[in-house]
Design an enzyme around this catalytic site. Structure first.
Site, mmCIF file in Angstrom:
data_model
loop_
_atom_site.group_PDB
_atom_site.id
_atom_site.type_symbol
_atom_site.label_atom_id
_atom_site.label_comp_id
_atom_site.label_asym_id
_atom_site.label_seq_id
_atom_site.Cartn_x
_atom_site.Cartn_y
_atom_site.Cartn_z
ATOM 1 N N SER A 566 48.167 36.113 49.377
ATOM 2 C CA SER A 566 46.767 35.707 49.311
ATOM 3 C C SER A 566 46.448 34.814 50.512
ATOM 4 O O SER A 566 46.617 35.238 51.651
ATOM 5 C CB SER A 566 46.491 35.011 47.976
ATOM 6 O OG SER A 566 45.100 34.898 47.738
ATOM 7 N N ASP A 652 41.477 44.662 43.690
ATOM 8 C CA ASP A 652 41.447 43.226 43.950
ATOM 9 C C ASP A 652 40.042 42.805 44.369
ATOM 10 O O ASP A 652 39.452 43.383 45.286
ATOM 11 C CB ASP A 652 42.449 42.887 45.055
ATOM 12 C CG ASP A 652 42.722 41.398 45.185
ATOM 13 O OD1 ASP A 652 41.919 40.600 44.687
ATOM 14 O OD2 ASP A 652 43.749 41.051 45.789
ATOM 15 N N HIS A 687 44.187 41.412 41.939
ATOM 16 C CA HIS A 687 44.797 40.358 42.747
ATOM 17 C C HIS A 687 46.163 39.937 42.208
ATOM 18 O O HIS A 687 47.046 39.558 42.973
ATOM 19 C CB HIS A 687 43.857 39.148 42.781
ATOM 20 C CG HIS A 687 44.197 38.148 43.832
ATOM 21 N ND1 HIS A 687 44.095 38.416 45.180
ATOM 22 C CD2 HIS A 687 44.639 36.864 43.743
ATOM 23 C CE1 HIS A 687 44.446 37.355 45.870
ATOM 24 N NE2 HIS A 687 44.794 36.398 45.036
#
Length: 716
Positions: A566, A652, A687
């Site tokens: 991320s 995501d 995600h």
């Protein structure tokens, strides 16, 4: 070693479709922006081609993947129960079962005859032994039948224990469907609300549910009130936030006296309060928002008087309290604050939890999380006691302690070499009662491992902490090492135990965390020195940590692998450009590697709220130029990069799949050398990656096998 004795297939080559982006007089030609359209069959075909290539290039590792998966499975207590938590007249706990992907939420009645501390001592539950009065409230395995993905959002029981509100996401896009189950009959009520955010809160009388919805940019911006038994078309908006920089949430106080609507940007917050026995009343602001002032509110009863306890970073005695102070104020006049704990540059106050007879204070000192218990007396406050666990590196936090009147507080402690231990601390006596230690099957010996704190020196002279764990018996000299980093949003990457990580350690690989600036390990200033115009400190800190580990002889460049996901994926992309020679390989999950393109588009999910973290490149040409100077995608160069494995999820909503897809495509077209370059896209995940514990174990085995292969340990 990596690349030997395998069938080589041709790498996918993405076509180039030049698209111009012009800001502040700068023209950037993006040749892979076309990959953003996931409704385009050509895009899906390209991602599937990348998946096929990745599978072909890693097919030789299947036996190792299977072995690591079996190791994780064999070390895990598959059939298990959590420590029960008392809420009202029931003990609540979760169950896991061998062969099942998900947990079940259960409860059993309390012993109504127990008194004092005994009434708060959780029953000792055993697998395979019938539990009298057990109810299964929610079996995620049943809900998951026929689905490729499922994620639980809300799971909250009404105060009388009669109703369960829960929500699930079945695609990974973090939009949930909220349902209500009558626990007296086991039936689902007609109430069903789709498109919600993850949480939900009951009114005190159980007649209303409060929940949030998100806007087109996936920002939670609205709180709704739903009366049980009515159509959701009749739901009432109780709060809506127009400012795109703020996320909205709702939570109850532990005392059950108040409901709090919480607004938060990256640097500013605001609380609104409502007495929880007045669900149709009006929320009122606690302290009006002021730019750059971050605060939180907890309700407490001090000396018989209702008080709000307020953690804040406002100016105190002429100085900005960047590491926060604690104050109390009358509920009717929150601005009339009395300081309880003043500002310290070496201690970051983080949390305050109020119970009837004591407070629990969470804070950080010397890059370590800490807990102190603060007794309440008839006159006010007693003497604070910091809990000590005798470990060099550890993480401590409060567990599930929902009841206002309970005489204990649930505490969790872990480290790199300590499986999670769950205690009940008794403030009245100082006892620390061990309730559970996570089992590690197969003869795990913590004495076979060692953990240490090291310090690197950054280019500006700042000392950067590094946490290191390794086996004791793998000798001196450089060894393979996996170096993890994140460095954003004031997130702390604290020491924690991992069953899956043992598969690396036992093969001779060390593991380290670089606590770089941008995180919060060393206080709020640590965060401030790694964001917006100081963001490059995050990247250079990581390089300094990697170089320090090499200089100390702990590892070597051809044995060192970097990992981050991320916002930590941005770190990985930047480090790949800054110091490719320091690493044999880079593993990155859902990486934020095209940050400037994303932050320039206010219509994308989460963009506007991110401006406080990165700056606003639309309005400020200096921010634009600074972000462009470090954006991994825009700084790909014709150099020899280390081997790279990037993973992402098609659904995501936080870091879009297109970022790693574009990055890998540009790396292929630009770099020199022939190190392995792989992209793996989960076509039905978001995600957080795949759902289900066995699928997550397979994902970990896939990544670890690749890492081991890159440093010559695939046969270890």
């Amino acid at each position: 070693m990596a690349g030997e004795n395998r069938v080589v297939t041709a790498a996918p080559i993405a076509k180039k479709v030049p698209t111009e982006r012009t800001y502040h007089g700068d023209v950037f030609v993006d040749e892979y922006e076309w990959l953003r359209d996931k409704d385009n069959p050509e895009v899906i075909a390209y991602l599937e081609e990348e998946n096929a290539y990745t599978e072909a290039r890693t097919a030789h590792l299947q036996p190792l993947r299977d072995k690591i998966f079996d190791e994780i499975k064999s070390r895990t207590q598959e059939t298990d129960l959590s420590v029960p938590t008392r809420i009202g007249d029931f003990w609540y706990y979760s169950r896991s079962f061998e062969g099942k992907q998900y947990r079940s939420t259960c409860r059993c009645p309390i012993d109504a005859t127990a008194e004092g501390l005994d009434a708060w001592s959780p029953p000792v539950l055993e697998t395979g032994v019938a539990i009298e009065g057990e109810e299964v409230l929610l079996d995620m395995n049943v809900l998951a039948e026929g689905l490729e993905f499922i994620q639980l959002g809300a799971a909250t029981v009404s105060h009388d224990g009669a109703l369960l509100a829960y929500s699930v996401d079945t695609t990974g896009d973090e939009r949930y469907t909220l349902r209500v189950k009558d626990l007296r009959t086991g039936e689902l009520l007609p109430d069903e609300i789709s498109g919600t955010a993850g949480g939900a809160v009951w009114s005190l009388d159980g007649t209303h549910l409060f929940y949030q919805t998100v806007n087109e940019s996936w920002r939670p911006d609205t709180v709704w009130r739903h009366r049980i038994g009515t159509s959701h078309d009749d739901d009432v908006v109780v709060f809506h936030e127009e400012d795109e920089r703020y996320w909205v949430s709702i939570a109850p106080s532990r005392s059950e006296r108040y409901l709090f609507i919480v607004l938060g940007s990256k640097i500013t917050s605001e609380y609104w309060a409502l007495e929880s026995d007045r669900p149709e009343g009006e929320f009122r602001v606690v302290l009006p928002r002021r730019e750059g002032v971050d605060y939180s509110v907890e309700h407490a009863v001090i000396g018989g008087e209702d008080r709000f306890l307020i953690l804040h970073n406002d100016v105190v005695d002429g100085e900005k309290a960047e590491n926060f102070v604690l104050a109390e104020a009358p509920v009717a006049d929150p601005a009339n604050m009395t300081l309880l704990i003043g500002h310290r540059h070496d201690v970051r106050l983080e949390d305050i939890d109020a119970f009837r007879d004591f407070l629990v204070l969470g804070y950080r000192r010397d890059a370590q999380s800490r807990l102190a218990v603060w007794p309440l007396t008839a006159e006010g406050y007693g003497e604070r006691v910091e809990l000590d666990f005798g470990l060099e590196l550890f993480t401590v936090g409060t567990g599930s302690s929902p009841e206002w009147e309970q005489p204990t507080v649930r505490v969790g402690v872990t480290s790199f070499i300590t499986p999670m231990r769950v205690f009940d601390y008794v403030p009245a006596s100082g006892e620390l009662l061990l309730r559970k230690e996570d089992a590690v099957l197969g003869g795990f010996d913590p004495d076979a491992y060692e953990q240490h704190r090291l310090w690197a020196v950054a280019s500006d002279g700042t000392r950067i902490p590094i946490s290191l764990v390794q086996r004791k018996d793998h000798g001196e000299g450089p060894k393979p090492l996996l170096l993890y980093g994140y460095g954003a949003y004031e997130v702390n990457i604290d020491p924690s135990f991992s069953v899956s990580r043992l598969s690396l350690l036992d093969r001779g690989m060390a593991f380290a965390v670089a606590h770089v600036r941008g995180g919060g390990e060393m206080g709020r200033q640590w965060y401030e020195q790694g964001k917006t115009g100081a963001k490059k400190n995050t990247f250079t800190d990581f390089v300094s940590c990697a170089a320090h580990l090499v200089d100390e002889g702990i590892t070597a460049p051809h044995l060192q692998v970097a990992e981050g996901g991320s916002a930590g994926g941005l770190l990985m992309g930047a480090v790949a450009n800054l110091a490719p020679d320091l690493f044999a390989a880079i593993l990155t999950n859902v990486p934020f590697v095209d940050p400037l393109t994303s932050i320039l588009d206010p219509d994308l999910p989460l963009t506007v709220i991110e401006w406080d973290e990165w700056g606003n490149p639309i309005a400020d040409p200096e921010v634009y130029a600074y972000m462009k100077s470090y954006s991994p995608y825009e700084n790909v160069a014709a150099v020899d990069y280390p081997a790279i494995l990037a993973t992402t999820g098609l659904n995501d909503t936080r870091v879009l799949y297109v970022e790693p897809a574009k990055w890998v495509a540009k790396l292929r077209a630009t770099r020199t050398g022939d190190a392995e370059l792989l992209l793996k896209t989960e076509m039905s995940a978001g995600h957080g990656g795949v759902s289900g514990r066995y699928e997550k174990w397979k994902e970990a085995a896939f990544e670890f096998a690749w890492v081991l292969d890159q440093v010559g340990l695939a046969d270890a």
